[in-house]
Write a protein that holds these residues in place. Structure first.
Motif, PDB file in Angstrom:
ATOM      1  N   LYS A  17      -8.868  -7.795  14.956  1.00  0.00           N
ATOM      2  CA  LYS A  17      -7.765  -8.693  14.594  1.00  0.00           C
ATOM      3  C   LYS A  17      -7.292  -9.504  15.803  1.00  0.00           C
ATOM      4  CE  LYS A  17      -5.180  -5.446  12.761  1.00  0.00           C
ATOM      5  NZ  LYS A  17      -3.987  -4.793  12.255  1.00  0.00           N
ATOM      6  N   ILE A  84       0.838  -9.065  10.383  1.00  0.00           N
ATOM      7  CA  ILE A  84       0.913  -9.828   9.122  1.00  0.00           C
ATOM      8  C   ILE A  84      -0.186  -9.379   8.148  1.00  0.00           C
ATOM      9  CG2 ILE A  84       0.570 -12.127   8.100  1.00  0.00           C
ATOM     10  CD1 ILE A  84       2.488 -13.245  10.073  1.00  0.00           C
ATOM     11  N   PRO A  85      -1.442  -9.248   8.615  1.00  0.00           N
ATOM     12  CA  PRO A  85      -2.463  -8.785   7.658  1.00  0.00           C
ATOM     13  C   PRO A  85      -2.144  -7.397   7.079  1.00  0.00           C
ATOM     14  CG  PRO A  85      -3.484  -9.600   9.668  1.00  0.00           C
ATOM     15  CD  PRO A  85      -2.030  -9.518   9.931  1.00  0.00           C
ATOM     16  N   GLU A  86      -1.408  -6.584   7.863  1.00  0.00           N
ATOM     17  CA  GLU A  86      -1.080  -5.228   7.386  1.00  0.00           C
ATOM     18  C   GLU A  86       0.015  -5.245   6.319  1.00  0.00           C
ATOM     19  OE1 GLU A  86      -2.762  -2.660   8.263  1.00  0.00           O
ATOM     20  OE2 GLU A  86      -3.819  -3.438  10.030  1.00  0.00           O
ATOM     21  N   THR A  87       0.861  -6.273   6.366  1.00  0.00           N
ATOM     22  CA  THR A  87       1.964  -6.301   5.393  1.00  0.00           C
ATOM     23  C   THR A  87       1.564  -7.038   4.119  1.00  0.00           C
ATOM     24  OG1 THR A  87       2.843  -8.241   6.524  1.00  0.00           O
ATOM     25  CG2 THR A  87       3.811  -6.134   7.102  1.00  0.00           C
ATOM     26  N   VAL A  88       0.524  -7.883   4.204  1.00  0.00           N
ATOM     27  CA  VAL A  88       0.042  -8.556   2.995  1.00  0.00           C
ATOM     28  C   VAL A  88      -0.534  -7.481   2.076  1.00  0.00           C
ATOM     29  CG1 VAL A  88      -1.664 -10.202   2.096  1.00  0.00           C
ATOM     30  CG2 VAL A  88      -0.433 -10.704   4.217  1.00  0.00           C
ATOM     31  N   LYS A  89      -0.140  -7.523   0.840  1.00  0.00           N
ATOM     32  CA  LYS A  89      -0.554  -6.526  -0.171  1.00  0.00           C
ATOM     33  C   LYS A  89      -0.253  -5.090   0.292  1.00  0.00           C
ATOM     34  CE  LYS A  89      -4.127  -9.428  -2.142  1.00  0.00           C
ATOM     35  NZ  LYS A  89      -5.560  -9.637  -2.328  1.00  0.00           N
ATOM     36  N   ARG A  90       0.714  -4.968   1.153  1.00  0.00           N
ATOM     37  CA  ARG A  90       1.199  -3.647   1.621  1.00  0.00           C
ATOM     38  C   ARG A  90       0.074  -2.778   2.204  1.00  0.00           C
ATOM     39  NH1 ARG A  90       6.267  -1.981   0.119  1.00  0.00           N
ATOM     40  NH2 ARG A  90       7.455  -3.550  -0.995  1.00  0.00           N
ATOM     41  N   ARG A  91      -0.851  -3.400   2.929  1.00  0.00           N
ATOM     42  CA  ARG A  91      -1.985  -2.648   3.468  1.00  0.00           C
ATOM     43  C   ARG A  91      -1.556  -1.571   4.474  1.00  0.00           C
ATOM     44  NH1 ARG A  91      -4.803  -7.941   4.468  1.00  0.00           N
ATOM     45  NH2 ARG A  91      -5.821  -8.403   2.509  1.00  0.00           N
TER      46      ARG A  91
END
Lengths: 227, 415
Positions: A17, A84-91
Motif C-alpha cells: 500500500k 483509507i483502503p482499510e475503512t472502505v467496505k469495513r475491511r
C-alpha cells in the motif's frame, strides 16, 4: 512461528500500500532539497558570502523554510494510503479477526507507517544538514536542526492524527477530530525566525506524541460498528 | 487501553481548545489600546502627549490636559520635531534663553529603545568585526565572522574555514588583556549602516567587560575593569556621533545602565518600577534633558521620567492610558476559560508553552460545566466506573472538558 508469518504478511501488505506514496513523498522531499541546494548556491554566487551569513544570523532569514511541510505531507499521505483502503467496505474488521491481538496488529500497521514517515523525516534532516554544513559554520547547522525539529515532528503527529480521523467511524466526529488534528499540527508552525521552539519543543512533542495512543478507541468503535 | 485512549483524546481536545479558543475569543473581543506618544516640552516644562482614538482622530495635549493643535504641539517640542521647524523656517529656536539651530539639535539628539523581546529572542553567537579605522567613508563588511568560545575564532564566509592566523592574533591580544574564555555575552551593532564602528563589548568568563575592535587590521582590546556585581542580562551597543555612551546594559538585578565613553563608567538610569521582562523603554536625549519612558503593555499607565544631562531625575509623571471597557468580555472569558495555554506573547520572540489561569468566575464556569454534564448523564446514564474520569476532567478544566467529553462520546462497553 505462525505469529511471525502473520506479521511478515502484514508488513508485506502495508508495504504494497505504502510504497508508491513513499516514493512520491521521497521524490517531493528530494525535489525541495535540490531546490534548496540550488537556492543556496545562487545566494553564494550572486551575493557576498558574508552578506548571506549576515542575512541568516542577524536578519534571521530562514532560507530552508521550503522543507517546512515535507514531513506533514508525508505523514498525512502515508496514513491516508494505509487506512483509507482499510475503512472502505469495513475491511479493517478483517484485521481484527486475524489470530493476533487486535491492538498489536493495529500498532504494527502504524509502526510500519511511522517508520516510513520517519524515513522521510530522516531524508529531510540528512539533506538539510548536508546543505547547511557545506556553506555555514556549526552554529548555523545546529540552529537549522533546532528550527526544523518542530516541522519534522509535526509529520509524526500528522501521521497519527490522520489515522485517528480516518478510522473514526462517525462522520461528524471525524470532522471534529480533523479540526483537532489541524489545530494541533498548526501549533508546530508558529513563530518567525530561527530556533523559536528552543525552549518549548519538548512540551509540544509530548503533547503531539499523545496522539499515538488515540487509535484504540475509534478502532474498537469501528470493529463494533458503534457510533 | 480503550479507557486510556479515550482519556488521551479528551485531554488532546482540552489542550488544543485551551490554546485556540481563548485566542479566537480575544481576537473577536479585544480592542486596540491607544497608548500616547510622550515627549517633554522644555518650553512649557511639561510632558506632552499625542494620542489617537478609534476614529483616527489625533489629540495633542500637555500633562494638565490642555489641548493644542498639531502645529502648536510641534513648536512646543522643537528638539524632537526640528525638521518640521526647519521647513517652517523657525530655526534657530530659543529655548530657556539659548538659541538652537538644526546642527546643534541634530548632533545632540539620540533615541534608544529596549524591548522585552531583546531579552527573549534566539541568537546565533557569530559576529562580524568591522574595520573601525577604515580609510573609506562607508563601513565595509569583513570577509569573516567571529565566535568567542574557547578562543576568538574567525570563520571565513567564502570557504567556511577558520582563519587560523587572525584567530591566533586576536586570541593572544585578548588573553594579553586578561580575557578569560569563553565569553558569557557579546554585544555589538552588526550593521554597516552606522556612522562609525565601536566594535563589541564582551563579558568574559569572570564577568568583566572587554571592549574589542579591529583597528587597521590589528586587534584593539581594552579590559574595562568593569565587572557588574549582579551580572549582565542584556547589552546593546548603538554608535552615535554624540559619543556620550556606547549603549545600554541591563544588569542581573534588572537595573538599566548606560555604558559611558568616560572610562566605561556605568551610569544608572532612574527607572524605579521598570521590569525589563514586561516593559518597553525609550530614552530620548536632547540638547537640554533626557526623557525616559517605560510602559507595561498590560498596565494602564505610562511612566515618564525627566532627567538632567547627568541622568538625575528632575520630575516624574505617570500618564494614564485610556482603555475600552472590556469588563463584560473579561467576565465571559473567565466563565468560559478557567485557564489558557499561551504559545506566543508580545514580550518574547520564542514560541512558548505556558499556562495562564483565569479569574474568580472560572469556578462558576466549572460549576455550570459540571451541572451540564450531570444533565447529560441524567438523560443518558453510564456506569460509574466509566464516568468518573469525565467528572474529574470537567471539574479541572470546565468548559474545555465538557466540550471534549461531548465530542469524544461515552466509553463503549466491552461486553
Amino acid at each position: 512461528m505462525a505469529g511471525s508469518n502473520m506479521y511478515g504478511a502484514l508488513l508485506y501488505k502495508e508495504w504494497i500500500k505504502i510504497r508508491w506514496v513513499l516514493l512520491i513523498v521521497s521524490l517531493v522531499t528530494c525535489w525541495t532539497l535540490i531546490q534548496l541546494f540550488l537556492q543556496v548556491r545562487e545566494f553564494f554566487e550572486f551575493m557576498e558570502p558574508i552578506a548571506v551569513w549576515s542575512d541568516v544570523v542577524h536578519r534571521k532569514a530562514v532560507f530552508y523554510s521550503g522543507i517546512e511541510y515535507n514531513a506533514v505531507v508525508a505523514g498525512v499521505g502515508i496514513a491516508l494510503i494505509q487506512f483509507i483502503p482499510e475503512t472502505v467496505k469495513r475491511r479493517l474488521r478483517l484485521l481484527f479477526h486475524l489470530p493476533i491481538q487486535q491492538n498489536r496488529a493495529l500498532y504494527f500497521m502504524m509502526a510500519t507507517g511511522l517508520a516510513c514517515t520517519l524515513f522521510v523525516v530522516a531524508l529531510n534532516v540528512a539533506g538539510l544538514l548536508a546543505i547547511v554544513a557545506s556553506r555555514f559554520p556549526a552554529e548555523l547547522v545546529w540552529s537549522a536542526v533546532v528550527t526544523s525539529a518542530p516541522w519534522l515532528f509535526a509529520g509524526v503527529v500528522a501521521y497519527f492524527a490522520t489515522v485517528l480521523v480516518v478510522v473514526e467511524p462517525l462522520a461528524w466526529r471525524k470532522c471534529t477530530y480533523a479540526a483537532l488534528s489541524f489545530g494541533l499540527v498548526q501549533l508546530f508552525f508558529n513563530g518567525s525566525g530561527y530556533e523559536t521552539y528552543a525552549h518549548s519543543f519538548w512540551s509540544y512533542a509530548l503533547l503531539g506524541g499523545l496522539f499515538s495512543l488515540t487509535i484504540v478507541l475509534p478502532a474498537f468503535r469501528f470493529k463494533r460498528g458503534i457510533n | 487501553m480503550i479507557r486510556l485512549s479515550r482519556t488521551v483524546i479528551i485531554l488532546l481536545v482540552v489542550a488544543v481548545s485551551a490554546f485556540l479558543l481563548p485566542e479566537l475569543y480575544w481576537k473577536a473581543m479585544d480592542q486596540k489600546v491607544h497608548r500616547p506618544f510622550i515627549l517633554y516640552s522644555a518650553i512649557l516644562d511639561r510632558f506632552m502627549t499625542r494620542t489617537s482614538d478609534d476614529f483616527g482622530q489625533t489629540t495633542h495635549a500637555d500633562e494638565t490636559g490642555k489641548e493644542y493643535d498639531r502645529i502648536e504641539f510641534e513648536k512646543l517640542t522643537p528638539f524632537f520635531n526640528y525638521r518640521n521647524l526647519m521647513k517652517w523656517e523657525l530655526l534657530p529656536v530659543e529655548v530657556k534663553g539659548s538659541q538652537y539651530d538644526d546642527d546643534l539639535i541634530r548632533t545632540n539628539m539620540q533615541v534608544l529603545r529596549l524591548d522585552p523581546n531583546d531579552l527573549h529572542t534566539p541568537q546565533i553567537d557569530l559576529y562580524p568585526l568591522y574595520e573601525s579605522a577604515s580609510l573609506f567613508a562607508q563601513l565595509e563588511n569583513p570577509p569573516d565572522m567571529f565566535r568567542l568560545t574557547e578562543s576568538m575564532e574567525f570563520i571565513v564566509a567564502s570557504s567556511n574555514e577558520v582563519d587560523e592566523e587572525k584567530s591566533a592574533l586576536f586570541t593572544s591580544a585578548l588573553r594579553g588583556e586578561g580575557f578569560q574564555f569563553p565569553a558569557r555575552y557579546v554585544a555589538g551593532n552588526p550593521t554597516t549602516r552606522k556612522p562609525f564602528d565601536e566594535g563589541y563589548i564582551a563579558v568574559d568568563a569572570s564577568g568583566t567587560l572587554f571592549h574589542i575592535k579591529m583597528v587597521e587590521g590589528r586587534p584593539w582590546c581594552v579590559n574595562t575593569g568593569v565587572t557588574p556585581a549582579a551580572g549582565v542580562r542584556l547589552m546593546s551597543l548603538s554608535e552615535n556621533s554624540r559619543r556620550e555612551f556606547y549603549g545600554t546594559l541591563i544588569s542581573g538585578d534588572d537595573k538599566v545602565h548606560l555604558i559611558s565613553y568616560d572610562s566605561y563608567r556605568l551610569i544608572p538610569l532612574p527607572t524605579v518600577g521598570y521590569e525589563p521582562d514586561r516593559m518597553g523603554l525609550q530614552l530620548y536625549a536632547d540638547p537640554l534633558n533626557r526623557t525616559i519612558i517605560f510602559k507595561d503593555l498590560d498596565e494602564d499607565l505610562v511612566h515618564c521620567v525627566l532627567t538632567d544631562r547627568d541622568y538625575n531625575a528632575i520630575r516624574t509623571w505617570d500618564c494614564p492610558v485610556k482603555r475600552a471597557d472590556l469588563r463584560l468580555a473579561t467576565a465571559a472569558g473567565e466563565l468560559l476559560f478557567p485557564f489558557r495555554f499561551v504559545n506566543t506573547h508580545q514580550t518574547s520572540d520564542y514560541v512558548l508553552f505556558s499556562v495562564e489561569f483565569g479569574g474568580g468566575l472560572a469556578w462558576l464556569g466549572i460549576l455550570l460545566s459540571l451541572l451540564t454534564l450531570a444533565l447529560i448523564r441524567f438523560k443518558r446514564p453510564v456506569g460509574p466506573a466509566a464516568s468518573w474520569i469525565d467528572w474529574v476532567i470537567v471539574a479541572l478544566t470546565g468548559f474545555y472538558g465538557l466540550i471534549a467529553v461531548i465530542i469524544v462520546g461515552r466509553e463503549p462497553s466491552r461486553g
